[in-house]
Design a protein around this motif. Sequence first.
Motif, PDB file in Angstrom:
ATOM      1  N   SER A   1      29.055  45.176  41.892  1.00 56.18           N
ATOM      2  CA  SER A   1      28.468  43.982  42.633  1.00 56.18           C
ATOM      3  C   SER A   1      28.484  42.586  42.167  1.00 56.18           C
ATOM      4  CB  SER A   1      27.454  44.422  43.694  1.00 56.18           C
ATOM      5  OG  SER A   1      26.382  45.047  42.776  1.00 56.18           O
ATOM      6  N   VAL A   2      27.621  42.954  41.098  1.00 57.48           N
ATOM      7  CA  VAL A   2      27.203  41.566  40.289  1.00 57.48           C
ATOM      8  C   VAL A   2      28.473  40.626  39.908  1.00 57.48           C
ATOM      9  CG1 VAL A   2      26.107  40.578  38.311  1.00 57.48           C
ATOM     10  CG2 VAL A   2      25.038  42.440  39.602  1.00 57.48           C
ATOM     11  N   PRO A   3      29.450  41.311  39.151  1.00 57.03           N
ATOM     12  CA  PRO A   3      30.514  40.462  38.867  1.00 57.03           C
ATOM     13  C   PRO A   3      31.446  40.046  40.018  1.00 57.03           C
ATOM     14  CG  PRO A   3      31.026  42.649  38.060  1.00 57.03           C
ATOM     15  CD  PRO A   3      29.667  42.681  38.492  1.00 57.03           C
ATOM     16  N   THR A   4      31.460  40.876  41.120  1.00 58.69           N
ATOM     17  CA  THR A   4      32.335  40.511  42.465  1.00 58.69           C
ATOM     18  C   THR A   4      31.653  39.209  43.138  1.00 58.69           C
ATOM     19  OG1 THR A   4      31.324  42.288  43.258  1.00 58.69           O
ATOM     20  CG2 THR A   4      33.709  42.487  42.717  1.00 58.69           C
ATOM     21  N   ILE A   5      30.326  39.415  43.142  1.00 64.30           N
ATOM     22  CA  ILE A   5      29.645  38.412  44.065  1.00 64.30           C
ATOM     23  C   ILE A   5      29.618  37.134  43.191  1.00 64.30           C
ATOM     24  CG2 ILE A   5      27.314  37.782  44.895  1.00 64.30           C
ATOM     25  CD1 ILE A   5      26.972  40.824  45.543  1.00 64.30           C
ATOM     26  N   LEU A   6      29.422  37.257  41.863  1.00 63.74           N
ATOM     27  CA  LEU A   6      29.498  35.814  41.114  1.00 63.74           C
ATOM     28  C   LEU A   6      30.798  35.345  41.221  1.00 63.74           C
ATOM     29  CD1 LEU A   6      27.738  36.623  37.824  1.00 63.74           C
ATOM     30  CD2 LEU A   6      27.084  34.742  39.468  1.00 63.74           C
ATOM     31  N   VAL A   7      31.753  35.953  41.047  1.00 62.33           N
ATOM     32  CA  VAL A   7      33.216  35.458  41.316  1.00 62.33           C
ATOM     33  C   VAL A   7      33.276  34.595  42.695  1.00 62.33           C
ATOM     34  CG1 VAL A   7      35.569  36.020  41.337  1.00 62.33           C
ATOM     35  CG2 VAL A   7      34.380  36.763  39.239  1.00 62.33           C
ATOM     36  N   LEU A   8      32.986  35.475  43.808  1.00 59.81           N
ATOM     37  CA  LEU A   8      33.225  34.852  44.982  1.00 59.81           C
ATOM     38  C   LEU A   8      32.221  33.884  45.379  1.00 59.81           C
ATOM     39  CD1 LEU A   8      33.276  38.482  47.054  1.00 59.81           C
ATOM     40  CD2 LEU A   8      34.973  36.453  46.842  1.00 59.81           C
ATOM     41  N   VAL A   9      31.153  33.779  44.810  1.00 62.51           N
ATOM     42  CA  VAL A   9      30.416  32.571  44.988  1.00 62.51           C
ATOM     43  C   VAL A   9      30.829  31.546  43.971  1.00 62.51           C
ATOM     44  CG1 VAL A   9      28.067  31.681  44.388  1.00 62.51           C
ATOM     45  CG2 VAL A   9      28.112  33.902  45.477  1.00 62.51           C
TER      46      VAL A   9
END
Lengths: 417, 48
Positions: free
Chosen positions: A392-400
């Motif tokens: 979740s953390v890397p994907t959310i960061l990338v999406l943001v």
Amino acid sequence: MRNEIVVAIVMFLISIGGSIATRNDKKWSVFFLFVASVAGSLAAGMGIRFREIVEGPFGFLDSMLCVCAASVLVSVLDRSGAFVLLYSRISKVKCGILRSFFVLFFIALPAMLTGFASASLLTTGKIIRNLLEKQGKKKASVIVAVGAFLGVILPPNCIPAMIAANGAGSVLPTPYSGFFLPLLVVGLPAFIVYGIMEHKTLSSLEDVEVQDPGASSALIILFLVLVAVLFDEILSSVVWLGGNTLIFFLATVLILFLTRFFGSAKETLETVSEGLMRAAVPMAIVFALGSFIEVSSMTGVRGLFSYWILGYSTTGVMLMLMAASLIIGYFLSIPIPAFLITYAVFPIGWLANTVIVTGCSVVLAVVGLITRRGGIIEDDGLKRTELLKYVSVPTILVLVCGVLLVLFGDKLTFLIR
Amino acid sequence: MLQVIYYIIITIFALLFLLEIVKKRPFTELVCIAFVLVTFTLRALHIK
């Protein structure tokens, strides 16, 4: 009902039906995208238009040639023992956090060069996964997959960005050029945060035995390649080294001559073939997608889409299609989201702002990681919710970061080199 | 230079394709190789 809508329904139904029937098998995606292209052409009453079906992939050819050259280079580096030697050097770094970053970079490196995740999973990822499994780490496959995912996003090569670049423009696709810094901006925060999050695991890995001391020359060439790529991408207006394809090609030839491959034609051919075979599936998917996009343009689907979105803001359309891609991609993997992303960036026009294109494209990389089937992580034995929690953390960061690039891309043009 | 790279790739892919057929590779993999091969070949034929 308008003919364009019928054509679009036929094409989508075949592609979606194929994804469901084959449980998102990547290799079957090529076949169904191709069949959907032919069916779309037939549904429009145009017969089998060989020209468009072939012309679509041509738009991706130059960027895929670079992917192909990089895949062969990665295969040669792997077989020459350069990656094992590189890891052995990394494992001697004393500072824990620095070592964690180096290990994560080590996992990501092949995917960075090639633009597709399996390049990492089958080479450096395999080394790290074995070490993690030796320690009994439950989420070994997840750590390696996130490393590969970050590698896909980080420059120089990123297949999702190549796909998106092809979508921008009407007659001619936007060239895959000027993506280095935008990709770095999207990928680096997630890389740093994930490196810190997993530093205890990544810095505690043991050393490996170096099997081929002669690999040092291949390792030196790898460093030279990285320097050359950096020069070529950032300072190409001052010094042009001929492009990444040429750099990868020359490096491969040099390694083949300077290492144990020299004199062994069979091993050389096997290694080169392995590199090409690894790249064949990702390249074929991209080419088949090219046919799909071209037929949709030829039959008027793209035209109708342009007409429909006239009254809406370009940014709004992009964000909406990004969200749709994410949701559809979770269930149906890459093909349909890839098509939607090319349509998302289409309104920006030819020679589009690569910052915005990069922002849109990250969704495809995220889909590759989180999709239920046919993504980077397969047969991991983890529950889906558990897996989504880990990534979740890397994907959310990338999406943001991606959304921010889409929103403020016009003000970030200084990133385009 | 570009043409040389294209032709090297096409030749290796063509050899691979024949080898893979002999090895009875899955249909899907053959489709992937064929798709890449056809695209590269047609592009190479267009280079003047």
